[in-house]
Write an enzyme that holds these catalytic residues in place. Structure first.
Site: not given
Length: 333
Positions: A111, A194, A197
């Site tokens: 991240k 992937k 959202k």
């Protein structure tokens, strides 16, 4: 009956990957477990969230979970920040966990990337809060994806070290429930990534608030190749977009990939996308409709989360208060 804890971040509208990877599994686990389900809003703010959007997403997420089949009467559904025990135990675990353990967490590296120094300290100690989420309820099972397995191993390391340091057998070891056939849902625009959202393009995902027309349009626009559907799964090996659409059909219809290909081999993507649309709409459109209805009564949703938080607090407070006593904190009389 074993107690399960599981959380989902209210940082956007859940999409099909969240549904197949987590939410549908939660619904099934309710039959034979005591379930504590949490909207982990404290985890969400480890990266910047617009306050109004965070509130909106928390309520929308709650509505989606109810619409998907989460039973907030028999089980517990609440938002994390409403139960102070999470933050209090997380601080204790910040002092139990070792920096070397956190340095090995691959999710932070993924991240943060090369911009590590500019990320929040909260993102770095995220796994300690996750451990507190679970152990505040002495949950013994946690449904997780492969990407969270390392964090669950850290939870067990923290529990073991706490018990050793304070000479007690207080926190249990936790078992990861990883669905063996969990569908890995990929982006509709790029079959190598992937479905997410947080993807800038809404066309890349099916959101659980999408109505039938929106779902049909997104599937119609989904990236494919020029080939036809093969007769067996090996023919999908180097065709990520084709494999993704077939896998979604299989996961939602309860069929294997081979069974889907038996039905549709030799077809181009025009007819197959029409069939896939029907399968997705049958599953997702009713959830979207029910979600919309629930969101009409915000007061009811807020009250439901409040009730869930009170029930969660009743479990977590004695556990965390005892942990604080073991640490040596002086508590009010």
């Amino acid at each position: 009956m074993q107690r399960i804890f599981s959380g989902i971040q209210p940082s956007g509208v859940p999409q099909l990957g969240n549904y197949l990877g987590a939410i549908r599994n939660w619904v099934n686990l309710q039959a034979d477990h005591e379930c504590v389900f949490c909207l982990v809003d404290m985890h969400a703010i480890t990266v910047w969230q617009e306050p109004a959007k965070l509130r909106e997403h928390t309520l929308t997420q709650a509505a989606i979970l109810l619409a998907s089949g989460i039973d907030a009467q028999r089980h517990i559904l609440f938002n994390q920040s409403a139960v102070s025990a999470h933050a209090r135990l997380a601080w204790i675990f910040n002092c139990v966990a070792r920096l070397g353990w956190l340095n090995r967490m691959t999710q932070f590296k993924d991240k943060a990337g090369k911009d590590r120094e500019n990320h929040s300290a909260g993102l770095y100690v995220y796994p300690n809060l996750m451990a507190a989420d679970i152990l505040a309820y002495k949950a013994t099972r946690v449904p997780v994806g492969e990407d969270q397995k390392q964090h669950l191993e850290l939870t067990n390391d923290i529990a073991q070290k706490f018990n050793h340091d304070y000479g007690v057998e207080f926190f249990p070891q936790v078992e990861a429930l990883i669905p063996p056939e969990a569908a890995r849902v990929m982006s509709l625009r790029d079959g190598t990534k992937k479905m997410s959202k947080s993807d800038p393009s809404a066309q890349s995902r099916i959101e659980l608030t999408d109505d039938a027309d929106t779902i049909a349009l997104k599937i119609r626009r989904a990236k494919t190749d020029t080939g036809v559907l093969p007769e067996d799964p090996s023919g999908l090996a180097d065709r990520p977009e084709a494999r993704n659409l077939v896998s979604i059909y299989a996961a939602l219809s309860g069929k294997t990939v081979q069974q889907v290909l038996d039905l549709h081999q030799g077809q181009g993507f025009g007819p197959f996308k029409a069939a896939l649309t029907e399968v997705v709409v049958n599953e997702i459109a009713p959830i979207a409709l029910k979600t919309s209805q629930l969101l009409q009564d915000e007061t009811h949703l807020v009250q439901m989360l409040h009730n869930g938080a009170q029930r969660a607090q009743a479990i977590a407070e004695p556990i965390v208060a005892e942990a604080e006593k073991l640490v040596g904190f002086v508590k009010p009389l």
